[in-house]
Design a protein around this motif. Structure first.
Motif, PDB file in Angstrom:
ATOM      1  N   UNK A  49      87.883-100.770  63.577  1.00 12.85           N
ATOM      2  CA  UNK A  49      88.115-101.368  64.886  1.00 12.85           C
ATOM      3  C   UNK A  49      88.090-102.885  64.754  1.00 12.85           C
ATOM      4  N   UNK A  50      88.567-103.571  65.782  1.00 11.09           N
ATOM      5  CA  UNK A  50      88.585-105.029  65.764  1.00 11.09           C
ATOM      6  C   UNK A  50      87.179-105.596  65.587  1.00 11.09           C
ATOM      7  N   UNK A  51      86.202-105.009  66.277  1.00 13.84           N
ATOM      8  CA  UNK A  51      84.830-105.499  66.166  1.00 13.84           C
ATOM      9  C   UNK A  51      84.280-105.383  64.765  1.00 13.84           C
ATOM     10  N   UNK A  52      84.536-104.264  64.116  1.00 13.42           N
ATOM     11  CA  UNK A  52      84.042-104.062  62.753  1.00 13.42           C
ATOM     12  C   UNK A  52      84.735-105.002  61.780  1.00 13.42           C
ATOM     13  N   UNK A  53      86.033-105.192  61.990  1.00 15.56           N
ATOM     14  CA  UNK A  53      86.785-106.049  61.073  1.00 15.56           C
ATOM     15  C   UNK A  53      86.336-107.507  61.186  1.00 15.56           C
ATOM     16  N   UNK A  54      86.061-107.962  62.396  1.00 18.01           N
ATOM     17  CA  UNK A  54      85.604-109.344  62.573  1.00 18.01           C
ATOM     18  C   UNK A  54      84.232-109.572  61.942  1.00 18.01           C
ATOM     19  N   UNK A  55      83.413-108.523  61.910  1.00 15.87           N
ATOM     20  CA  UNK A  55      82.072-108.669  61.349  1.00 15.87           C
ATOM     21  C   UNK A  55      82.111-109.054  59.876  1.00 15.87           C
ATOM     22  N   UNK A  56      83.184-108.689  59.174  1.00 10.55           N
ATOM     23  CA  UNK A  56      83.229-109.003  57.744  1.00 10.55           C
ATOM     24  C   UNK A  56      83.135-110.514  57.526  1.00 10.55           C
ATOM     25  N   UNK A  57      83.931-111.284  58.277  1.00  9.68           N
ATOM     26  CA  UNK A  57      83.892-112.731  58.125  1.00  9.68           C
ATOM     27  C   UNK A  57      82.563-113.326  58.537  1.00  9.68           C
ATOM     28  N   UNK A  58      81.975-112.789  59.612  1.00 12.79           N
ATOM     29  CA  UNK A  58      80.688-113.279  60.082  1.00 12.79           C
ATOM     30  C   UNK A  58      79.607-113.057  59.022  1.00 12.79           C
ATOM     31  N   UNK A  59      79.588-111.860  58.452  1.00 10.09           N
ATOM     32  CA  UNK A  59      78.566-111.540  57.453  1.00 10.09           C
ATOM     33  C   UNK A  59      78.833-112.243  56.128  1.00 10.09           C
ATOM     34  N   UNK A  60      80.094-112.488  55.816  1.00  9.44           N
ATOM     35  CA  UNK A  60      80.413-113.223  54.600  1.00  9.44           C
ATOM     36  C   UNK A  60      79.860-114.648  54.674  1.00  9.44           C
ATOM     37  N   UNK A  61      79.947-115.266  55.847  1.00  7.64           N
ATOM     38  CA  UNK A  61      79.397-116.612  55.981  1.00  7.64           C
ATOM     39  C   UNK A  61      77.879-116.597  55.839  1.00  7.64           C
ATOM     40  N   UNK A  62      77.237-115.533  56.351  1.00  8.12           N
ATOM     41  CA  UNK A  62      75.786-115.411  56.137  1.00  8.12           C
ATOM     42  C   UNK A  62      75.479-115.391  54.641  1.00  8.12           C
ATOM     43  N   UNK A  63      76.234-114.611  53.879  1.00  8.27           N
ATOM     44  CA  UNK A  63      76.032-114.561  52.426  1.00  8.27           C
ATOM     45  C   UNK A  63      76.125-115.948  51.811  1.00  8.27           C
ATOM     46  N   UNK A  64      77.205-116.635  52.113  1.00 13.25           N
ATOM     47  CA  UNK A  64      77.415-117.952  51.519  1.00 13.25           C
ATOM     48  C   UNK A  64      76.277-118.908  51.882  1.00 13.25           C
ATOM     49  N   UNK A  65      75.772-118.800  53.103  1.00 16.58           N
ATOM     50  CA  UNK A  65      74.639-119.651  53.499  1.00 16.58           C
ATOM     51  C   UNK A  65      73.401-119.312  52.689  1.00 16.58           C
ATOM     52  N   UNK A  66      73.117-118.021  52.530  1.00 15.13           N
ATOM     53  CA  UNK A  66      71.958-117.617  51.735  1.00 15.13           C
ATOM     54  C   UNK A  66      72.082-118.104  50.295  1.00 15.13           C
TER      55      UNK A  66
END
Length: 473
Positions: free
Chosen positions: A130-147
């Motif tokens: 779904x659109x919501x699940x697909x958008x989460x990938x970018x959001x969580x990827x940025x969390x990774x990069x920050x960590x």
């Protein structure tokens, strides 16, 4: 050890694009330091919404709830979840249509994308997001990069299979010898200002990979553990490149021996995440060695073979429930991977639920003959992209490489496969292998046994050394 103030300061280094809405990204920072009760409450609320959608709009779960006599509205949502059987990949393959939602619960939601994965069974599985699940990938990827303390203004290089890199402007996949330079980092560049992102195919000769790195001197690098190890071996006694400050190792198991070798060779820390094509990003590894779960997106259980949570310190199966995918919900999905259960506060300071080191996904390409990855990729790609009518009855595949350069495609099927299956496989093989140099046999077998560790391997090779007991994390 980190704190909320430190993570907020790190987040402030990420400058939003004029068109970027970063509220969802900023919200994740506070979540990382919530109380355990707040973490559970967030998971339960998301699960309640998902269970309602499954009961009303997903035929597979509507039937399963009725058969088990479960009413998602009647009990605690986590209790309801625990009463559901684990969802095996074979069930996803057999009941794919019934797992797709008949309608979306929210206006404007839709199918945004899909993935195809052979994963733990070796049989292609198509999952819709779904659109919501697909958008989460970018959001969580940025969390990774920050960590991982990736500095967004710097240059990033990804060395991966062409199927996992961005396509060229004409829509074709990146070929060996070609490099694709994007103006911004993938997945996060639409929301934040970043440096350029270079893509390069891992099937290029290792010496060419070294030349690319030394020419462009990236600050950050993404690659497979086995290819990073290959670079370290090939460059010794020199470092593969001196500019890299941090490395993200993806997709495969990184043993403690490989971690030490790569970190020493590059002179940079090795970071890891855990994700699945069928789910998206699941967890990110902290400096203390725990994988913290993205509770905004999924819920993880570590279970034994009987479906019971394992005790801390014990190893069990990683079972994931995707909380945001309303297009094709998967409740208690068996990943086929194993991990250690943990408890207690994490020394890193974050409170997101976590599990210990992942067992499985083992591969050592540094020991493979040059060109092996291209051959294996073409063979697995031919099966994954084959029309469904040409692979009727297919249940599982495994590719094996012998020391005489011969390859064997092992196939488990419910009945003899159509002749078109063999024709398409051999045609794909002929396009990438020199005539007669790499003979290929297609063998139908009753069963493909798993290795002692329990993690199925789609590709095996006589050139790979066996994994020693003291080589795991």
């Amino acid at each position: 050890m980190t704190t909320l103030d430190e993570e907020l300061a790190e987040q402030s280094r990420w400058r939003a694009c004029a068109r970027g809405d970063v509220a969802a990204y900023d919200a994740l920072v506070a979540n990382e330091f919530d109380t355990p009760d707040a973490q559970v409450a967030r998971i339960a609320a998301a699960l309640q919404r998902l269970l309602r959608i499954c009961a009303r709009h997903v035929p597979f779960y509507r039937e399963r709830f009725a058969k088990l006599g479960l009413d998602p509205e009647a009990r605690d949502t986590l209790e309801i979840l625990s009463l559901l059987p684990v969802l095996r990949k074979e069930e996803v393959q057999e009941h794919a249509k019934a797992l797709i939602a008949e309608a979306f619960a929210e206006p404007g939601d839709r199918v945004a994308s899909h993935t195809v994965s052979s994963g733990t069974t070796g049989r292609p599985t198509r999952v819709y997001f779904s659109m919501g699940a697909w958008r989460m990938f970018g959001v969580l990827k940025q969390r990774e990069y920050r960590w991982f303390r990736f500095d967004p203004v710097e240059q990033l290089v990804s060395i991966r299979l062409a199927s996992q890199l961005s396509r060229k402007p004409d829509g074709s996949r990146l070929a060996d010898g070609e490099m694709l330079k994007l103006p911004a980092w993938g997945h996060v560049g639409s929301a934040f200002a970043t440096g350029p992102h270079l893509h390069y195919n891992v099937t290029n000769p290792v010496d060419d990979q070294l030349r690319l790195l030394r020419k462009h001197n990236p600050r950050f690098l993404i690659g497979y553990p086995e290819s990073l190890e290959h670079l370290a071996f090939a460059a010794a006694p020199e470092p593969p490149v001196r500019s890299v400050r941090s490395i993200l190792a993806v997709s495969e198991q990184l043993t403690s021996g490989m971690r030490r070798l790569i970190a020493h060779s590059f002179g940079a820390p090795i970071q890891q995440n855990y994700g699945l094509n069928e789910i998206g990003l699941v967890a990110v590894r902290c400096d203390a060695g725990r994988y913290h779960v993205h509770t905004e997106h999924c819920h993880v259980e570590i279970l034994d073979d009987a479906g019971t949570p394992v005790e801390p310190g014990k190893t069990g199966r990683i079972i994931v429930t995707a909380l945001t995918n309303t297009a094709m919900p998967m409740l208690r999905y068996d990943t086929g991977d194993l991990a250690q259960a943990v408890d207690g506060a994490c020394p890193c300071g974050r409170t997101l639920p976590a599990f210990g080191e992942v067992v499985g996904r083992y591969s050592r390409i540094a020991f493979l003959p040059e060109g092996t990855l291209g051959l294996v990729g073409a063979l697995s790609g031919a099966v994954e992209e084959m029309p469904a009518e040409h692979a009727l009855g297919l249940r599982q595949i495994q590719i094996h490489q012998y020391r005489d350069n011969g390859f064997e495609l092992r196939v488990v099927a419910t009945s003899p496969l159509p002749q078109a299956f063999s024709r398409e496989v051999h045609a794909a093989w002929a396009r990438v292998s020199a005539a007669g140099d790499y003979p290929l046999a297609i063998v139908q077998v009753d069963e493909i046994p798993r290795p002692p560790g329990g993690k199925f391997q789609v590709f095996t090779s006589d050139f790979m050394p066996a994994l020693k007991r003291d080589d795991g994390d």
